[in-house]
Write an enzyme that holds these catalytic residues in place. Structure first.
Site, mmCIF file in Angstrom:
data_model
loop_
_atom_site.group_PDB
_atom_site.id
_atom_site.type_symbol
_atom_site.label_atom_id
_atom_site.label_comp_id
_atom_site.label_asym_id
_atom_site.label_seq_id
_atom_site.Cartn_x
_atom_site.Cartn_y
_atom_site.Cartn_z
ATOM 1 C CB SER A 57 -81.936 14.113 59.817
ATOM 2 O OG SER A 57 -82.889 15.351 60.123
ATOM 3 C CB ALA A 58 -76.613 13.185 61.021
#
Length: 216
Positions: free
Chosen positions: A61-62
């Protein structure tokens, strides 16, 4: 101070400026070497604020989403936390630094190769308060339930009943729900076991696969 630390420091400063993330989340993200959790050829991109592929159709995930979910969970030292979807292992590593050595993070991953890679990284970093389990995370991990907090790193078709059952009274779950349109929900269970949910906003995650998720 190596090159990666400087990149990590700049990433955390951006998140503090733009999202006003809490000090405890910022401290944890500054400590965890995110570049070790991405494929070697992508390490120079590790501190950019977007998802990266990690193989097997999965992503890391970012950083901003990891920070947001950690703050929404309102994690505290000593808590027992269930993560559904180990993936790269990065998110659980950040959570483990917040709950501390008296806490425990149980992370469930359905893809054995990803679980094994994450486990080796935790061992190399001496992150001893993380337990990696291979299995169907959509049904949780009943052996160590109940949990103070639960979070899910893949989008479910609905809030899984078995995860709710493993959440303590007074606990909180953060979970993306939806298929083409997804929303991140904060789910609270009060002291009497009554459940309330609210939407934080629109998100985009890989699908949750399993008994209480989508079909593979």
């Amino acid at each position: 101070m190596d090159e990666y630390f400087e990149r990590r420091k700049r990433m955390v400063e951006r998140l503090k400026d733009e999202l006003k993330i809490s000090e405890k989340v910022a401290k944890a993200m500054l400590e965890v070497p995110r570049h070790l959790f991405v494929p070697p050829h992508m390490r120079r991109e590790a501190y950019n604020d977007y998802p990266l592929p990690i193989g097997y159709g999965q992503t890391i995930s970012a950083p901003h989403m990891v920070a947001i979910m950690c703050d929404l969970l309102d994690l505290k030292e000593g808590e027992r936390v269930l993560e559904v979807g180990t993936g790269s292992g990065y998110h659980a590593a950040v959570v483990s630094r917040i709950v501390g050595e008296e806490g425990l993070v149980v992370t469930v991953e359905r893809i054995p190769e990803l679980a094994e890679t994450a486990k080796k990284i935790y061992e190399s970093l001496c992150y001893d308060n993380i337990k990696v389990v291979v299995g169907d995370g959509s049904v949780g991990y009943e052996e160590l339930a109940p949990y103070d907090k639960i979070y899910v790193t893949a989008s479910a078709p609905k809030i899984p009943v078995k995860l709710l059952a493993q959440l303590k009274n007074g606990g909180r779950m953060v979970i993306p729900v939806g298929d083409f349109v997804q929303h991140l929900y904060v789910v609270d269970k009060d002291e009497y076991g009554r459940v309330k949910k609210r939407s934080w906003g629109a998100v985009r995650f890989v699908p949750l696969i399993g008994e209480e998720g989508f079909e593979d």
